[in-house]
Design an enzyme around this catalytic site. Structure first.
Site, PDB file in Angstrom:
ATOM      1  N   ASP A  67       0.860  -1.082  -0.146  1.00 49.58           N
ATOM      2  CA  ASP A  67      -0.027  -0.110   0.023  1.00 49.58           C
ATOM      3  C   ASP A  67       0.830   1.366   0.121  1.00 49.58           C
ATOM      4  O   ASP A  67       2.129   1.180   0.022  1.00 49.58           O
ATOM      5  CB  ASP A  67      -1.005   0.039   1.390  1.00 49.58           C
ATOM      6  CG  ASP A  67      -0.106  -0.532   2.540  1.00 49.58           C
ATOM      7  OD1 ASP A  67       0.878  -0.294   2.610  1.00 49.58           O
ATOM      8  OD2 ASP A  67      -1.032  -1.098   3.548  1.00 49.58           O
ATOM      9  N   ASN A 136      -7.811  -3.406  14.319  1.00 51.21           N
ATOM     10  CA  ASN A 136      -9.292  -3.737  13.778  1.00 51.21           C
ATOM     11  C   ASN A 136      -9.231  -5.052  12.843  1.00 51.21           C
ATOM     12  O   ASN A 136     -10.195  -5.189  12.184  1.00 51.21           O
ATOM     13  CB  ASN A 136      -9.998  -2.514  13.286  1.00 51.21           C
ATOM     14  CG  ASN A 136      -9.326  -2.048  12.133  1.00 51.21           C
ATOM     15  OD1 ASN A 136      -8.470  -2.705  11.549  1.00 51.21           O
ATOM     16  ND2 ASN A 136      -9.969  -0.881  11.591  1.00 51.21           N
ATOM     17  N   HIS A 138      -7.378  -5.269  10.092  1.00 56.94           N
ATOM     18  CA  HIS A 138      -6.915  -4.894   8.677  1.00 56.94           C
ATOM     19  C   HIS A 138      -5.929  -5.323   8.344  1.00 56.94           C
ATOM     20  O   HIS A 138      -4.950  -5.259   9.186  1.00 56.94           O
ATOM     21  CB  HIS A 138      -7.259  -3.290   8.531  1.00 56.94           C
ATOM     22  CG  HIS A 138      -6.046  -2.551   8.854  1.00 56.94           C
ATOM     23  ND1 HIS A 138      -6.026  -1.617   9.847  1.00 56.94           N
ATOM     24  CD2 HIS A 138      -4.816  -2.575   8.525  1.00 56.94           C
ATOM     25  CE1 HIS A 138      -5.131  -1.042  10.237  1.00 56.94           C
ATOM     26  NE2 HIS A 138      -4.102  -1.461   9.255  1.00 56.94           N
TER      27      HIS A 138
END
Length: 245
Positions: A67, A136, A138
């Protein structure tokens, strides 16, 4: 799914680096999927040491990062381009032309995501993908959602992710609100996956992701369906899973 238990962060880093170095030694032209953040820094430090000792050679490797923040230029000191060069690429011999990251300076999201997926396909796909995992659940910047994402895409970062990343910026207002990320499908197409996780603060997520139901509300849970995935976790991260191991 293989769970590899580590004593602490340093032990986790060594164990994960062992897997990556073995991949490169056995297949020098490996296509490596790489990650950023605090989790893999120790892995890169160990791989650099082995490279300088002559134990591993990255000269034939190709890399693709998961990313990049949308809107940051490669020379921005909080871009993932900058992070990767500072923490890994500048110290090893991956050829510049074989280093691939999404281009955060390209604001045409559809064009950039198509380009990145095409580059991964042209390289023959990813042999080994390194992952971290957010609080969370991800992976990459694939946040909890109603469905699993497919190819590389532009995401709006959640407030919890912005909060977690604001320590790297002057203020929360400076944290980019969007990022380009490989999709879950892209990640799952990697032939082999290594996920590293450490710390008691992620223990609840580890239990949910790897011993709970597969759900896009916990993106990392999809890894339960991969045919060759290793979870390298320290004792603190596994502290709520002792009854399951």
């Amino acid at each position: 799914m293989k769970i590899i238990r580590a004593k602490d962060y340093n032990d986790m880093s060594r164990k994960a680096a062992n897997i990556i170095s073995a991949q490169v030694i056995l297949k020098p032209e490996s296509v490596l999927g790489l990650a950023t953040g605090s989790s893999p820094i120790g892995i890169y430090e160990q791989l650099i040491k082995w490279y300088h000792k002559g134990d591993v050679d990255f000269g034939a490797c190709t890399t693709f990062n998961l990313d990049e923040y949308r809107g940051l230029t490669p020379d921005h000191d909080q871009s993932y381009h900058y992070f990767m060069h500072k923490n890994f690429f500048d110290a090893v011999n991956v050829p510049d032309e074989r280093i691939n990251l999404p281009d955060g300076a390209q604001l045409d999201a559809e064009r950039e995501c198509r380009r990145y997926d095409a580059a991964i396909r042209a390289a023959g796909g990813i042999d080994l993908q390194l992952l971290g995992m957010g609080l969370n659940g991800h992976i990459g910047f694939n946040e909890p959602d109603e469905y699993f994402s497919k190819g590389t895409h532009c995401v709006n970062l959640t407030e919890s992710t912005i909060e977690a990343n604001k320590r790297f910026f002057a203020s929360a207002d400076d944290v980019p609100r969007q990022a380009y990320t490989m999709g879950v499908q892209t990640i799952m197409l990697a032939r082999r996956i290594v996920l590293v996780v450490s710390g008691e603060n992620k223990a609840k997520t580890v239990r949910e992701a790897f011993f709970g139901p597969v759900t896009p509300r916990v993106p990392a849970s999809i890894l339960q369906l991969h045919t060759d995935v290793s979870i390298v976790a320290d004792e603190a991260a596994l502290s709520l899973c002792t009854d399951l191991l």
